[in-house]
Design an enzyme around this catalytic site. Structure first.
Site, short mmCIF file in Angstrom:
data_model
loop_
_atom_site.label_atom_id
_atom_site.label_comp_id
_atom_site.label_asym_id
_atom_site.label_seq_id
_atom_site.Cartn_x
_atom_site.Cartn_y
_atom_site.Cartn_z
N ILE A 1 -9.60 -6.69 -9.48
CA ILE A 1 -9.09 -6.10 -10.84
C ILE A 1 -7.74 -7.22 -11.44
CG2 ILE A 1 -7.00 -4.15 -11.65
CD1 ILE A 1 -7.15 -2.89 -9.43
N GLY B 1 -1.82 8.20 10.64
CA GLY B 1 -0.96 8.77 8.70
C GLY B 1 -2.19 8.78 7.47
N TYR C 1 1.56 -0.28 3.79
CA TYR C 1 0.86 -1.48 2.58
C TYR C 1 1.84 -0.33 1.23
CZ TYR C 1 -2.13 -0.40 -2.01
OH TYR C 1 -2.22 -1.02 -3.19
N ASN D 1 -7.34 4.92 -7.41
CA ASN D 1 -8.55 4.10 -6.35
C ASN D 1 -9.34 3.50 -7.62
OD1 ASN D 1 -7.52 4.91 -3.70
ND2 ASN D 1 -9.69 5.50 -3.13
N THR E 1 0.49 1.03 -7.20
CA THR E 1 -0.77 2.34 -6.89
C THR E 1 -0.45 3.48 -6.61
OG1 THR E 1 -2.11 3.10 -5.23
CG2 THR E 1 -0.03 1.03 -4.26
N ASP E 2 -1.41 4.39 -7.02
CA ASP E 2 -0.71 5.89 -6.22
C ASP E 2 -0.53 6.39 -5.25
OD1 ASP E 2 -3.11 6.06 -5.34
OD2 ASP E 2 -4.23 7.99 -6.44
N GLU E 3 -0.31 5.41 -4.37
CA GLU E 3 -0.58 5.72 -2.64
C GLU E 3 1.14 5.97 -2.94
OE1 GLU E 3 -2.56 3.94 0.23
OE2 GLU E 3 -4.00 3.49 -0.89
N LYS F 1 4.11 -1.13 -1.28
CA LYS F 1 4.19 -1.27 -3.00
C LYS F 1 5.44 -0.81 -3.47
CE LYS F 1 1.05 -2.66 -5.33
NZ LYS F 1 0.68 -3.68 -5.90
N ARG G 1 -8.54 7.46 10.44
CA ARG G 1 -7.21 6.56 10.32
C ARG G 1 -5.71 7.13 10.67
NH1 ARG G 1 -6.94 4.33 4.20
NH2 ARG G 1 -8.21 3.00 4.70
N THR H 1 4.36 -11.23 1.10
CA THR H 1 3.77 -10.90 -0.03
C THR H 1 3.81 -9.83 -0.75
OG1 THR H 1 1.81 -11.71 0.22
CG2 THR H 1 1.31 -10.77 -1.94
N ALA I 1 -1.20 -9.23 -4.35
CA ALA I 1 -1.15 -8.02 -3.29
C ALA I 1 -1.72 -8.59 -1.92
CB ALA I 1 -1.02 -6.90 -4.27
N ILE J 1 2.61 -16.17 -4.01
CA ILE J 1 3.79 -16.26 -4.95
C ILE J 1 5.20 -16.16 -4.47
CG2 ILE J 1 2.13 -14.75 -7.09
CD1 ILE J 1 3.36 -11.83 -5.00
N ALA K 1 3.89 2.10 1.77
CA ALA K 1 5.84 1.22 1.73
C ALA K 1 5.86 0.43 0.45
CB ALA K 1 5.90 1.28 2.65
#
Ligand code: NAD
Length: 341
Positions: A14, A295, A161, A190, A135-137, A165, A293, A101, A84, A61, A163
């Protein structure tokens, strides 16, 4: 203060689309800070290497000392934070770099941004903005009856991931509330498009299909995601940082809720017409259902009314047009010696 924008993770999928968009459509100078992990691709920015408005600094970073020097050297007006670790499966196998990170790196960047912001004069303070790309996650699993998540939706991340973010989002908001750092957060669904590292669903399926390898689908493939073409996201992000209001959150999405299995079948059918598998066989025959996967969230969905109504942004691509562009891009790269990343 000159029109200078510092971006982290600009060699990623992105971030590189954002840099290409800004250099092509504005007069901002862009400083790209990137550690160049496995997911990065400088090939994505090759065209701009000699551009006088583009600067690259290889940097982690988490390195506060060097970050501070970069702020002094370039005097940025805007900061866009994308660096990230981003692959959910990797975060399940080992969360270590995700915590480093995504949480500690964000903390370093916030602290150096705060120090820098406090050193600015009144006029320049008004121009400074820090934009965290999230993210929307972070909203977690939505049941089928739930309305899409708006900006006030509860946080309920499921994977290491998401959590990490969510933690970064909380840190960014707290630096605004506590230290008055002028921040904006955007949470996007996504993305898909050129230069995505082929561990993510869409490039993985396209490239496996071209190699006539199995097309792995988690569980029964019923998980629903919203999909946005990456160049649409890049345009939205630039609008958010330039026109968005400090302290606000903007949800960004493509209004394309699709089941994973349908994404895979769409790619197969498009490939069947563009590059037929064989006379009697479709790429669909390569689909293989694999163990789900842990969860795994069933549904993400995002309400994009706010960005549409306040910033007048909506995606240009439908899934139909975006996926065609994406497949054609990977096909071209595949033809030229598999040099897609
Ligand atoms: P990516 O994995 O393609 O790229 C990440 C970039 O960050 C890479 O160039 C990598 O080298 C760099 N990076 C990683 N760790 C670093 C560190 N410690 N210091 C400096 N650079 C580092 O990711 P992406 O898909 O382009 O995502 C960019 C951002 O957008 C991420 O913050 C992600 O959470 C967010 N996001 C992604 C999606 C998506 O669908 N890809 C959706 C919503 C939000």
């Amino acid at each position: 203060m000159k029109k200078t924008l510092l971006i982290t993770g600009g060699a990623g999928f992105i971030g590189s689309a954002v840099i290409r968009y800004i250099l092509d459509n504005s007069n901002y100078k862009v400083i790209n800070i990137d550690k160049l992990t496995y997911a990065s691709s400088l090939e994505s920015l090759k065209k701009y290497i000699k551009n006088k408005k583009y600067f690259f600094e290889k940097l982690d970073i988490c390195n506060k000392n060097k970050l501070g020097k970069i702020f002094k050297k370039y005097d940025p007006q805007l900061v866009m934070h994308l660096a990230a670790e981003t692959h959910v499966d990797r975060s399940i196998n080992s969360a270590n770099t995700f915590i480093k990170t995504n949480i500690l790196g964000t903390y370093s960047l916030l602290e150096e941004s705060r120090k820098y912001y406090q050193s600015l004069n009144k006029k320049n303070k008004k121009l400074f903005k820090f934009h965290h790309i999230s993210t929307d996650e972070v909203y977690g699993d939505l049941d089928l009856k739930s309305l899409p998540a708006d900006e006030n939706f509860r946080y309920d991340p499921s994977s290491p991931y998401s959590a990490s973010k969510a933690s970064a989002d909380h840190l960014v908001r707290s630096w605004h509330k506590t230290y008055k750092l002028p921040i904006i957060i955007s949470n996007c669904s996504n993305n898909y498009g050129p230069y995505q590292f082929p561990e993510k669903l869409i490039p993985l399926i396209i490239l496996n299909a071209l190699d006539k390898k199995k097309l792995p689908v988690y569980g029964s493939g019923q998980q629903i995601r919203d999909w946005l073409y990456v160049n649409d996201h890049a345009e939205a992000l630039f609008k958010v940082i330039v026109k968005g209001k400090v302290g606000e959150t903007y949800n960004i999405g493509g209004n394309n809720e699709i089941k994973n299995i349908d994404v895979v079948k769409t790619i197969c059918k498009k490939l069947d017409t563009i590059k037929p598998f064989s006379k009697n066989k479709s790429y669909v025959n390569l689909i293989e259902y694999v163990e789900d996967r842990p969860g795994h969230d069933n549904r993400y969905a995002i309400d994009t009314k706010k960005i549409k109504n306040t910033l007048n942004w909506k995606p240009r691509e439908s899934f139909e047009t975006g996926i065609e562009k994406t497949i054609n891009w990977y096909l071209e790269k595949y033809k030229s010696n598999n040099d897609y990343a």
